[in-house]
Motif scaffolding. Structure first.
Motif, PDB file in Angstrom:
ATOM      1  N   TYR A 193       0.868  -1.176   0.000  1.00  0.00           N
ATOM      2  CA  TYR A 193       0.000   0.000   0.000  1.00  0.00           C
ATOM      3  C   TYR A 193       0.910   1.233   0.000  1.00  0.00           C
ATOM      4  CZ  TYR A 193      -3.717  -3.213   1.433  1.00  0.00           C
ATOM      5  OH  TYR A 193      -4.619  -4.245   1.502  1.00  0.00           O
ATOM      6  N   ASN A 234      -0.489   4.593   4.430  1.00  0.00           N
ATOM      7  CA  ASN A 234      -1.676   4.011   3.812  1.00  0.00           C
ATOM      8  C   ASN A 234      -2.096   2.793   4.635  1.00  0.00           C
ATOM      9  OD1 ASN A 234      -3.543   2.697   2.119  1.00  0.00           O
ATOM     10  ND2 ASN A 234      -2.453   3.297   0.265  1.00  0.00           N
ATOM     11  N   GLY A 266      -4.525   0.707   4.083  1.00  0.00           N
ATOM     12  CA  GLY A 266      -5.074  -0.414   3.331  1.00  0.00           C
ATOM     13  C   GLY A 266      -6.582  -0.500   3.328  1.00  0.00           C
ATOM     14  N   ASP A 314      -5.197   2.737  -3.902  1.00  0.00           N
ATOM     15  CA  ASP A 314      -6.038   1.659  -3.368  1.00  0.00           C
ATOM     16  C   ASP A 314      -5.976   0.413  -4.234  1.00  0.00           C
ATOM     17  OD1 ASP A 314      -7.339   2.864  -5.453  1.00  0.00           O
ATOM     18  OD2 ASP A 314      -9.238   3.163  -4.412  1.00  0.00           O
ATOM     19  N   VAL A 326      -7.834  -2.631  -1.513  1.00  0.00           N
ATOM     20  CA  VAL A 326      -8.286  -2.060  -0.248  1.00  0.00           C
ATOM     21  C   VAL A 326      -9.473  -2.856   0.278  1.00  0.00           C
ATOM     22  CG1 VAL A 326      -7.511   0.241  -0.859  1.00  0.00           C
ATOM     23  CG2 VAL A 326      -9.848  -0.430  -1.361  1.00  0.00           C
TER      24      VAL A 326
END
Length: 625
Positions: free
Chosen positions: A104, A133, A135, A483, A616
């Protein structure tokens, strides 16, 4: 220009900056519209810039700013003194970096601050911000946790694994200094950044702007290129504006008011240190660099350098090998535009927009100049095709900065994003209205140009989402599919404003493929740098080939994700992927047939394998066929 074979006589003619006929003045507030003959040409091309496409009825290009809901709370601080110092309006960069290698990609925004820099802020002042990030479509601020708090009036950023240890490092430029951060274990199973600027030998002064990593010396280690802008004496700062008004009206000064500085090339010694080799390599003594591209433009297997100078002829350096560069700005056709005039040259991007297999150069420019597109003719020669490309009229009253070549709808044709914003905070007071009657403002609308794959573009900003209808002071911009859903997103660092995270929510029936390249220098003394910067990637799709390049630098002060996310249109597989690796041997490797809508890791010397790009985990995530 009649095509020439090679550029061997470039050094004989000397640099563009030594030619006396160049005009260095900016367009002044009294200037009004695009010349009639060019305006008519531009309008004609805009009307026909995208041929009828059978898929257009099923494509709806849309971006939505999700910064707030994603937890990206960054707000750029830029100072607003009565002096209107130039650094106050230059903004900062943005970078995508998967610092912990979890698949990510994380997000870094470069912070400004008070100008002139306040010594007290070296301890407690504003700093750049790194967002991890998580996730799930959201981010969390980990700046202090990973040790990225740094003093100074920040400008640009570059991402690169300079020691080939498998983790990306960071280089950050500021006004009058720089920072090199090494990515290393934190002792608790995570990662942290340690500043190694002095011990690595990259300490640098002057107003440092855009920067980039690339293996200029072809030894498997990433070198570092740093642009420097102008030299300012704050004790004798010029008055720019209308001194005879009552009261006098200041405006931000243009680059003609200051002397330029030199760019810097640091050679990677392969042991964690660098050496300044600018003079030996052949860099020009003066530039006003705001953007840099590190790409193999002439397809000889060696990474070349293009520097966008602000109202000074651009620098094009052909890589001769052995650490030697040849200054070829004038003969390459890239020093100036088709009228022989210099440009603002703030943001740069490179990619094949016409299907030739060669990387063209796109430049965002100053007000009343219009964006510039140089078509790559081969042999290191370029032609300015800006007017015929259909973007000149739409960009003529804009000041462009960060930019990205992005295939928004995955149809296989590169589109263009541009972040816009004027340089005059008091534009309403000092500039006449546009010919259409609209006032000039400091804040401007970002733009999205849809490409047809043949070098023609159409402005679709008004239909691309609410953000493109809003006014912002756009500066740094970088792209990444954060994502991992197969659609490229864009982050924007707006000067003096909150950042934007433009999530790509385009409806399209088209397919895609993601390629993540990894060089083998860590295990092979003849291998490529781990980031594979300088690689040429050729996709075979039936009887057609499409070519992509892993590049260093690009945009304005910013760094995009280097993973290639390639739109395939209706094609559901790639017949073959060929990679020419950027090693000293220039070796090529074929990876065979690869299916669409999947991510692959292409390692030098090994077969293709699935890449670590987990989707994601959120309800509203889009699914793509």
């Amino acid at each position: 220009m009649k095509p020439l074979v090679g550029l061997g006589i470039c050094l004989v003619l000397g640099s563009a900056s030594s030619l006396g006929y160049w005009s260095l003045s900016r367009t002044r507030p009294g200037d009004t519209a695009l010349p009639a003959n060019e305006k008519n040409n531009a309008n004609s091309n805009r009307d026909s810039s995208r041929p009828a496409n059978a898929d257009d009825g099923r494509v709806r290009i849309q971006f939505r700013d999700l910064a707030k809901s994603a937890g990206v709370t960054f707000k750029h601080q830029h100072s607003r003194t009565d002096m209107h110092y130039v650094p106050e309006i230059m903004g900062g960069g943005v970078a995508w970096i998967d610092y912990d290698q979890d698949g990510y990609v994380d997000l870094l925004f470069i912070q400004g601050g008070t100008f002139p820099p306040d010594p007290r802020e070296k301890v407690s002042g504003p700093t750049s911000r790194l967002y991890r990030n998580q996730g799930d479509g959201t981010f969390v601020d980990v700046t202090a946790e990973v040790g990225l708090v740094h003093p100074g009036f920040g400008q640009g950023v570059a991402v690169g694994d300079y020691d080939n240890d498998g983790y990306p490092d960071l280089f950050i430029t500021c006004y009058d200094h720089v920072h090199l951060f090494h990515n290393e274990p934190n002792g608790h199973g995570g990662r942290r950044f340690r500043e190694v600027t002095n011990e690595a030998g990259v300490k640098l002064n002057g107003w440092c702007t855009s920067c980039g990593f690339a293996d200029i010396h072809a030894n498997g280690f990433l070198d570092l290129f740093v642009c420097r802008y102008v030299k300012m004496d704050l004790g004798h700062y010029p008055f720019c504006g209308a001194p005879n008004r009552e009261p006098p009206l200041r405006e931000s000064c243009g680059p003609r008011e200051f002397r330029g500085n030199s760019c810097v090339l640091f050679r990677n010694n392969g042991n964690g240190t660098f050496t300044n080799v600018s003079k030996e390599a052949g860099l020009e003594a003066e530039s006003k660099g705001l953007g840099v591209l590190l790409v193999d433009f002439d397809d000889d297997g060696k990474t070349d350098i293009f520097v966008g100078n602000d109202e000074l002829p651009n620098d094009y350096y052909r890589n001769l090998g052995g650490g030697k560069l040849q200054s070829c700005g004038v003969l390459s056709g890239t020093a100036s535009n088709s009228h022989g005039g210099v440009m603002g040259s703030m943001g740069l991007e490179a990619g094949d927009v016409s299907g030739s297999g060669r990387p063209d150069i796109f430049i965002t420019t100053y007000w009343h100049e219009g964006t510039t597109l140089f078509r790559n003719n081969g042999n290191g020669l370029f032609t300015d095709v800006s007017i015929g490309a259909g973007m000149q009229n739409a960009s003529y009253n804009k000041v462009g900065w960060g930019t990205c070549f992005i295939d928004a709808d995955l149809d296989g044709a590169l589109d263009i994003f541009v972040a816009n914003g004027h340089v005059y905070r008091n534009a309403l007071e000092i500039l006449a209205k546009n010919p259409d009657g609209e006032p000039h403002t400091y804040e401007q609308r970002a733009q999205l140009f849809r490409g047809d794959g043949k070098g023609l573009f159409r402005d679709i900003s008004g239909e691309a989402g609410a953000y493109f209808r809003e006014l912002h002071v756009g500066r740094g911009a970088a792209m990444c599919d954060y994502d991992n859903d197969g659609a490229m997103d864009i982050a924007v660092n707006n000067c003096g404003e909150s950042a934007a995270l433009l999530h790509n929510e385009t409806e399209t029936p088209h397919h895609w493929i993601r390629l993540q390249l990894e060089g083998a220098r860590a295990n092979d003394p003849h291998g490529s740098n781990r980031d594979a910067i300088g690689a040429r990637v050729t996709l075979r799709l039936g009887d057609r080939n499409r070519v992509y390049h892993i590049k260093g630098g690009g945009s304005y002060l910013s760094a995009s994700d280097r993973r290639l996310l390639i739109g395939l249109g209706a094609v559901d597989h790639v017949d073959d992927v060929e990679v020419r690796w950027p090693n000293s041997r220039g070796s090529t490797q074929h990876f065979g047939l690869l299916k669409a809508n999947q991510s692959y890791k292409l390692e030098e010397g090994r077969p293709a394998a699935p890449a670590k790009c987990p989707p994601v985990n959120r309800v509203e995530s889009r699914s793509r066929s």
